[in-house]
Design a protein around this motif. Sequence first.
Motif, PDB file in Angstrom:
ATOM      1  N   SER A 124      31.350  45.777  41.120  1.00  0.00           N
ATOM      2  CA  SER A 124      32.624  45.677  41.695  1.00  0.00           C
ATOM      3  C   SER A 124      32.920  44.729  42.924  1.00  0.00           C
ATOM      4  N   THR A 125      34.325  45.055  43.192  1.00  0.00           N
ATOM      5  CA  THR A 125      34.896  43.872  44.032  1.00  0.00           C
ATOM      6  C   THR A 125      35.480  44.468  45.496  1.00  0.00           C
ATOM      7  N   GLY A 126      35.750  44.102  46.121  1.00  0.00           N
ATOM      8  CA  GLY A 126      36.666  44.471  47.120  1.00  0.00           C
ATOM      9  C   GLY A 126      38.088  44.009  47.203  1.00  0.00           C
ATOM     10  N   LYS A 127      39.316  44.033  47.476  1.00  0.00           N
ATOM     11  CA  LYS A 127      40.309  43.342  47.587  1.00  0.00           C
ATOM     12  C   LYS A 127      40.695  42.113  47.182  1.00  0.00           C
ATOM     13  N   GLY A 128      40.143  41.619  48.770  1.00  0.00           N
ATOM     14  CA  GLY A 128      40.141  40.354  48.891  1.00  0.00           C
ATOM     15  C   GLY A 128      39.312  39.226  47.905  1.00  0.00           C
ATOM     16  N   ALA A 129      38.500  40.216  46.975  1.00  0.00           N
ATOM     17  CA  ALA A 129      37.209  39.269  46.694  1.00  0.00           C
ATOM     18  C   ALA A 129      37.579  38.924  44.739  1.00  0.00           C
ATOM     19  N   LYS A 130      38.751  40.590  44.937  1.00  0.00           N
ATOM     20  CA  LYS A 130      39.803  40.688  43.312  1.00  0.00           C
ATOM     21  C   LYS A 130      40.748  40.227  43.195  1.00  0.00           C
ATOM     22  N   ALA A 131      41.282  39.260  44.108  1.00  0.00           N
ATOM     23  CA  ALA A 131      42.715  38.174  44.365  1.00  0.00           C
ATOM     24  C   ALA A 131      42.075  36.963  43.780  1.00  0.00           C
ATOM     25  N   VAL A 132      40.783  36.541  44.302  1.00  0.00           N
ATOM     26  CA  VAL A 132      39.914  35.357  43.610  1.00  0.00           C
ATOM     27  C   VAL A 132      39.720  35.273  42.464  1.00  0.00           C
ATOM     28  N   VAL A 133      39.007  36.412  41.967  1.00  0.00           N
ATOM     29  CA  VAL A 133      38.017  36.290  40.948  1.00  0.00           C
ATOM     30  C   VAL A 133      39.114  37.516  40.030  1.00  0.00           C
ATOM     31  N   PRO A 134      39.999  37.584  39.219  1.00  0.00           N
ATOM     32  CA  PRO A 134      40.360  38.335  38.023  1.00  0.00           C
ATOM     33  C   PRO A 134      39.499  39.486  37.219  1.00  0.00           C
ATOM     34  N   ASP A 135      39.746  40.242  36.520  1.00  0.00           N
ATOM     35  CA  ASP A 135      38.332  41.218  35.862  1.00  0.00           C
ATOM     36  C   ASP A 135      37.794  40.126  34.824  1.00  0.00           C
ATOM     37  N   ASP A 136      38.751  39.321  33.799  1.00  0.00           N
ATOM     38  CA  ASP A 136      38.340  38.917  32.672  1.00  0.00           C
ATOM     39  C   ASP A 136      37.558  37.910  32.925  1.00  0.00           C
ATOM     40  N   GLN A 137      37.791  37.289  34.194  1.00  0.00           N
ATOM     41  CA  GLN A 137      36.307  36.570  34.539  1.00  0.00           C
ATOM     42  C   GLN A 137      35.511  37.366  35.166  1.00  0.00           C
ATOM     43  N   LEU A 138      35.134  38.063  35.417  1.00  0.00           N
ATOM     44  CA  LEU A 138      34.454  39.098  35.346  1.00  0.00           C
ATOM     45  C   LEU A 138      33.294  39.762  34.652  1.00  0.00           C
ATOM     46  N   THR A 139      34.258  39.674  33.455  1.00  0.00           N
ATOM     47  CA  THR A 139      33.609  40.374  32.274  1.00  0.00           C
ATOM     48  C   THR A 139      33.002  38.608  31.503  1.00  0.00           C
ATOM     49  N   THR A 140      33.627  38.292  31.382  1.00  0.00           N
ATOM     50  CA  THR A 140      32.800  36.757  31.143  1.00  0.00           C
ATOM     51  C   THR A 140      31.738  36.742  31.939  1.00  0.00           C
ATOM     52  N   GLN A 174      27.009  32.583  39.054  1.00  0.00           N
ATOM     53  CA  GLN A 174      28.593  32.672  38.787  1.00  0.00           C
ATOM     54  C   GLN A 174      29.432  33.232  39.596  1.00  0.00           C
ATOM     55  N   LEU A 175      28.936  34.556  40.230  1.00  0.00           N
ATOM     56  CA  LEU A 175      30.478  34.771  41.202  1.00  0.00           C
ATOM     57  C   LEU A 175      30.680  34.071  42.196  1.00  0.00           C
ATOM     58  N   GLY A 176      29.134  33.609  42.809  1.00  0.00           N
ATOM     59  CA  GLY A 176      29.663  32.701  44.041  1.00  0.00           C
ATOM     60  C   GLY A 176      30.178  31.499  43.627  1.00  0.00           C
ATOM     61  N   MET A 177      30.068  30.676  42.067  1.00  0.00           N
ATOM     62  CA  MET A 177      30.720  29.761  41.774  1.00  0.00           C
ATOM     63  C   MET A 177      32.452  30.023  41.386  1.00  0.00           C
ATOM     64  N   LEU A 178      32.572  30.957  41.435  1.00  0.00           N
ATOM     65  CA  LEU A 178      34.280  31.835  40.872  1.00  0.00           C
ATOM     66  C   LEU A 178      34.635  31.832  42.350  1.00  0.00           C
ATOM     67  N   LEU A 179      34.022  32.281  43.325  1.00  0.00           N
ATOM     68  CA  LEU A 179      34.533  32.867  44.075  1.00  0.00           C
ATOM     69  C   LEU A 179      35.005  31.878  44.991  1.00  0.00           C
ATOM     70  N   SER A 180      34.140  30.923  44.757  1.00  0.00           N
ATOM     71  CA  SER A 180      34.546  30.096  45.531  1.00  0.00           C
ATOM     72  C   SER A 180      35.735  28.794  44.797  1.00  0.00           C
ATOM     73  N   GLY A 181      36.376  29.210  44.336  1.00  0.00           N
ATOM     74  CA  GLY A 181      37.399  28.590  43.125  1.00  0.00           C
ATOM     75  C   GLY A 181      37.236  27.859  42.610  1.00  0.00           C
ATOM     76  N   GLN A 182      35.853  28.150  41.937  1.00  0.00           N
ATOM     77  CA  GLN A 182      35.296  27.049  41.033  1.00  0.00           C
ATOM     78  C   GLN A 182      35.189  27.283  39.495  1.00  0.00           C
TER      79      GLN A 182
END
Length: 332
Positions: free
Chosen positions: A154-170, A194-202
């Motif tokens: 589950s992601t908040g709006k701010g986190a979802k703007a950085v990490v879309p659903d397809d990356q969460l599925t990965t 992996q969530l930390g890296m994606l949230l950091s734009g990496q």
Amino acid sequence: MGLRAAWIRAFGCFVLLWAAAAEPGNHRKWTPSTYPNPQKDVDLCGRNGVKSSICDPENILSVEAANMVDGLINEIAEGNSPYRKMQCAGDGVQGFRIAVALMHKMDHAKHADKAAAAQAFARALHDSWGVGDPMCQNGVLLFLAIGSREVYISTGKGAKAVVPDDQLTTVLDNIKPALKHKRYADAVLEAVHQLGMLLSGQQPEPSTVDTDDGLGIFMFFCATVAAVVGWSWYSNRKQQARYKSCASKLEAIKRDQAAIQARQYAAATCPICLEDFESPVDRGHGASSSSSAAAARSPAGPTSAAAAADSDQEVSEASAPLLGAQGAGSSA
């Protein structure tokens, strides 16, 4: 007798009930309202009475593993390398907050299927726990019901703007092999990282979780056996080739030795170096040169002075090829 039989039946029922309660698969079915909060119900989340970002009331993780996950979550929140913070309107720069909820089974009676129940459960915990900054809405909650075989992020709006659903599925796909092999600590640590890296734009590094399901081991075993057999065949083939080469050269040496004993001195091989000489010079030149030398040494009268001079000239001209033939012969 009747009273005794009744006591035996009662004791038997008690044993059966106790065994059913003690069965590892017979776990409580949690609901969002009965599941504890790791920031408030500190004695119920399996964290030894300490506030935490993890709730594990059934101790699916060891204390050491839970501590590692908590430490990683704090690293992400602080934005320590390789993780980063985000710009939040009104509150400056904020780090992302991640929470983890673990359980064996959830109660999904009120939902059409378990996937819908997992989604509703995770979102309910996300809101009731207050994961993330209220202004930035940069919280993420990882929900795992291992007995129900359901995982949800589950992601908040701010986190979802950085990490879309397809990356969460990965991310979820990457941890499924570890979950399949019941390596829950590995799965949680990998997912949080992996969530930390994606949230950091990496983009996260390739998964360190072992994805082998048995087929990889079998293929590796087959490849190893094939390599060993192939190397053995190659070594044997090479050894046979060396043996044939040495045998051939030894036979040539034996022929040369027999020729030497028969006073035929034009040897074609070297017994020490086991290598062939160059083709010997034709013996015809040597025979011709010897005849000319014999003619030069024959007695000559006054009438044969010119012939003797001619013979001397022939010997001089024939000396060059004769020395060449003797050079090859002397090496023998």
